[in-house]
Design a protein around this motif. Structure first.
Motif, mmCIF file in Angstrom:
data_model
loop_
_atom_site.group_PDB
_atom_site.id
_atom_site.type_symbol
_atom_site.label_atom_id
_atom_site.label_comp_id
_atom_site.label_asym_id
_atom_site.label_seq_id
_atom_site.Cartn_x
_atom_site.Cartn_y
_atom_site.Cartn_z
ATOM 1 N N ALA A 90 -18.257 18.197 63.125
ATOM 2 C CA ALA A 90 -16.835 17.827 63.181
ATOM 3 C C ALA A 90 -16.227 18.278 61.866
ATOM 4 O O ALA A 90 -16.942 18.725 60.960
ATOM 5 N N ASP A 91 -14.927 18.181 61.753
ATOM 6 C CA ASP A 91 -14.272 18.612 60.516
ATOM 7 C C ASP A 91 -13.035 17.747 60.321
ATOM 8 O O ASP A 91 -12.321 17.459 61.297
ATOM 9 N N LEU A 92 -12.787 17.346 59.085
ATOM 10 C CA LEU A 92 -11.610 16.506 58.831
ATOM 11 C C LEU A 92 -10.310 17.244 59.098
ATOM 12 O O LEU A 92 -9.251 16.626 59.191
ATOM 13 N N SER A 93 -10.376 18.569 59.213
ATOM 14 C CA SER A 93 -9.153 19.311 59.522
ATOM 15 C C SER A 93 -8.930 19.419 61.036
ATOM 16 O O SER A 93 -7.952 20.022 61.465
ATOM 17 N N ASP A 94 -9.803 18.828 61.834
ATOM 18 C CA ASP A 94 -9.739 18.973 63.291
ATOM 19 C C ASP A 94 -9.704 17.581 63.932
ATOM 20 O O ASP A 94 -10.736 16.939 64.119
ATOM 21 N N SER A 95 -8.466 17.109 64.250
ATOM 22 C CA SER A 95 -8.379 15.719 64.745
ATOM 23 C C SER A 95 -9.130 15.504 66.038
ATOM 24 O O SER A 95 -9.699 14.435 66.250
ATOM 25 N N SER A 96 -9.150 16.521 66.901
ATOM 26 C CA SER A 96 -9.817 16.296 68.190
ATOM 27 C C SER A 96 -11.311 16.060 67.977
ATOM 28 O O SER A 96 -11.917 15.244 68.669
ATOM 29 N N THR A 129 -6.833 21.399 49.940
ATOM 30 C CA THR A 129 -7.240 20.090 49.410
ATOM 31 C C THR A 129 -6.398 18.975 50.027
ATOM 32 O O THR A 129 -6.921 17.934 50.439
ATOM 33 N N ALA A 130 -5.081 19.206 50.119
ATOM 34 C CA ALA A 130 -4.207 18.191 50.735
ATOM 35 C C ALA A 130 -4.569 18.006 52.204
ATOM 36 O O ALA A 130 -4.615 16.877 52.713
ATOM 37 N N ASP A 131 -4.862 19.111 52.889
ATOM 38 C CA ASP A 131 -5.156 19.025 54.326
ATOM 39 C C ASP A 131 -6.403 18.184 54.579
ATOM 40 O O ASP A 131 -6.426 17.344 55.477
ATOM 41 N N VAL A 132 -7.453 18.412 53.793
ATOM 42 C CA VAL A 132 -8.718 17.714 54.045
ATOM 43 C C VAL A 132 -8.712 16.326 53.394
ATOM 44 O O VAL A 132 -9.050 15.318 54.036
ATOM 45 N N GLY A 136 -6.680 14.649 56.210
ATOM 46 C CA GLY A 136 -7.952 14.347 56.892
ATOM 47 C C GLY A 136 -8.149 12.840 57.023
ATOM 48 O O GLY A 136 -8.582 12.349 58.079
ATOM 49 N N ALA A 137 -7.826 12.100 55.965
ATOM 50 C CA ALA A 137 -7.959 10.635 56.018
ATOM 51 C C ALA A 137 -6.986 10.058 57.053
ATOM 52 O O ALA A 137 -7.328 9.150 57.820
ATOM 53 N N LEU A 138 -5.777 10.626 57.081
ATOM 54 C CA LEU A 138 -4.783 10.152 58.060
ATOM 55 C C LEU A 138 -5.262 10.411 59.491
ATOM 56 O O LEU A 138 -5.144 9.553 60.367
ATOM 57 N N ARG A 139 -5.834 11.592 59.710
ATOM 58 C CA ARG A 139 -6.355 11.910 61.056
ATOM 59 C C ARG A 139 -7.432 10.907 61.470
ATOM 60 O O ARG A 139 -7.472 10.458 62.612
ATOM 61 N N ALA A 183 -3.454 13.759 43.690
ATOM 62 C CA ALA A 183 -2.262 13.445 44.493
ATOM 63 C C ALA A 183 -2.666 13.237 45.955
ATOM 64 O O ALA A 183 -2.153 12.336 46.641
ATOM 65 N N ALA A 184 -3.615 14.052 46.438
ATOM 66 C CA ALA A 184 -4.079 13.901 47.826
ATOM 67 C C ALA A 184 -4.788 12.555 47.996
ATOM 68 O O ALA A 184 -4.622 11.881 49.023
ATOM 69 N N LYS A 185 -5.571 12.148 46.998
ATOM 70 C CA LYS A 185 -6.251 10.847 47.084
ATOM 71 C C LYS A 185 -5.243 9.690 47.060
ATOM 72 O O LYS A 185 -5.466 8.658 47.693
#
Ligand code: NDP
Ligand code: GDR
Length: 369
Positions: A90-96, A129-132, A136-139, A183-185
């Motif tokens: 799985a990947d944190l950049s892939d919500s499905s 970095t922001a995406d993951v 990623g945490a939001l997903r 900032a992402a954290k």
């Protein structure tokens, strides 16, 4: 697909954990299971009788080395009992992929340790970095919220979020992030608080100060130093190139810190906790301790290279972990000198093994970690 720690694929259906044998066992899902903390948390949860599932991402090289001592290949010795650990792509950049994993695994506890976790690298790849690290945490939170089963959620927050706010830093200290990573954290931290407040998710932020170990990634400063000490000691290299030596960090042992993660999810109420040793040392002090322990002088070997300085630095971190001590009854077991010695001892042994390969002509000594 399910992945093996050896990196090869196996069919999902061939490898389910036999739940009927242990119906009361708690189930945990760890993102970032292949990382430093993921491996220690896996050991801790297995020792507590959990069934552990980890998400791993596809990479062109094996990325499961930190789990190899836990993983048991069913093809090698089919009759041997397997530990209740399974890995899933799985990947944190892939919500499905996250939603499918939560559906299939149905965990009681979700530990979100995955991130692009290198501060300096985050200046090079800020968007990723922001995406993951943030989205990623939001997903994952969204997948937790939408799942039918209530799940407890742990978010791997960081002392980097305090950035330029002076020490001591504790739960109510204002954040002032100094990198795209930090900032992402901060975003992931507030998503976690928001999902707790808005939807009643049992979600906790651990605001963990730096924690290290012999399994630390080799491009973080402590491990870079102890790897260099080991290699210099056995004659495989003479110099190590570093950046800012005056930054101060509150360094603890990763094995102690994963216990705090687990404790947060065992409380009656969710909350946010600073986890730290409450002791701070500069990079130079780490150098002194590590080289000194090996009987070497760091000044003979360290070369300053501007490329390791960051566009904005976090000068001084020192945590106040009063809340974790009082509420979680947590305290670190390994102190600074013991941590340094553990890492140096490990890396001298590792360098000796490398030397055998170099002497036998199997490895180029110029290949530095
Ligand atoms: P590591 O860098 O060792 O591990 C990061 C993990 O995240 C690895 O398993 C990595 O996989 C995985 N990962 C990276 N990108 C993705 C992605 N897109 N999808 C899925 N997985 C991904 O970090 P640590 O173990 O040291 O830290 C764990 C967490 O705690 C991180 O979130 C870090 O930011 C945070 N943290 C760490 C502190 C520390 O001092 N160690 C202090 C405070 C917070 P792969 O192995 O394939 O690269
Ligand atoms: P940090 O750890 O940025 O605190 O983030 P790192 O070990 O990378 O840097 C610590 C300090 O050392 C200085 N430094 C160098 N750093 C690296 N990596 N390489 C060098 O050559 C070097 N020379 C000097 C840095 O400038 C910095 O001041 C870690 C990560 O694990 C994050 O994911 C986590 O959130 C924080 O710790 C808490």
């Amino acid at each position: 697909a399910t992945a093996t720690a050896g990196g090869g694929d196996v069919d999902d259906e061939t490898a389910p954990v036999p739940r009927a044998l242990a119906p009361a066992r708690k189930v945990a899902l760890i993102t970032g299971i292949t990382g430093q903390d993921g491996s220690y948390l896996t050991e801790l949860l297995l020792s507590k009788g959990y069934e552990v599932h980890g998400l791993i991402r596809r990479s062109s090289n094996f990325n499961t080395q930190r789990l190899d001592h836990i993983y048991h290949d069913p093809h090698a010795v089919p009759s041997a009992p397997r530990p209740p650990m399974r890995l899933h792509y799985a990947d944190l950049s892939d919500s499905s992929s996250l939603r499918r994993a939560l559906d299939a695994i149905s965990p009681d506890e979700v530990y979100n340790l995955a991130a692009q976790s290198h501060v300096a690298v985050s200046f090079e790849i800020p968007d990723y970095t922001a995406d993951v690290t943030a989205t990623g945490a939001l997903r994952l939170l969204e997948a937790v919220r939408l799942s039918r089963k209530p799940m407890r959620y742990y978010q791997a927050g960081s002392s980097e979020m305090f950035g330029s706010t002076p020490p001591p830093q504790r739960e109510d200290t204002p954040f002032h992030p100094r990198s795209p990573y930090a900032a992402a954290k901060v975003a992931a931290h507030w998503y976690t608080v928001n999902y707790r407040e808005a939807y009643g998710v049992f979600a906790c932020n651990g605001v963990l100060f730096n924690h290290e170990s012999p399994r630390r990634g080799e491009n973080f400063v402590t491990r870079k130093i102890t790897r260099a000490v080991g290699r210099i000691k056995v004659g495989l290299q003479t110099r190590v190139f570093l950046g800012n030596l005056s930054a101060a960090r509150d360094w603890g042992f990763a094995g102690d810190y994963v216990e705090a993660m687990w404790l947060m999810l065992q409380q009656e109420q969710p909350g946010d906790y600073v986890v730290a040793t409450e002791e701070s040392h500069t990079v130079e002090e780490f150098l002194q301790a590590a080289f000194g322990y090996a009987g070497l002088s760091w000044k003979d070997h360290v070369v300053i290279d501007k490329k390791y300085f960051r566009p904005a630095e976090v000068d001084s971190l020192k945590g106040d972990a009063t809340k974790a001590r009082k509420v979680l009854k947590w305290k670190p077991k390994v102190g600074f000198q013991e941590l340094v010695e553990m890492m140096v001892d490990h890396d001298i042994e590792l360098a000796k093994k490398e030397k055998v390969l170099v002497d036998a002509g199997y490895r180029d000594p110029k290949q530095q970690p």
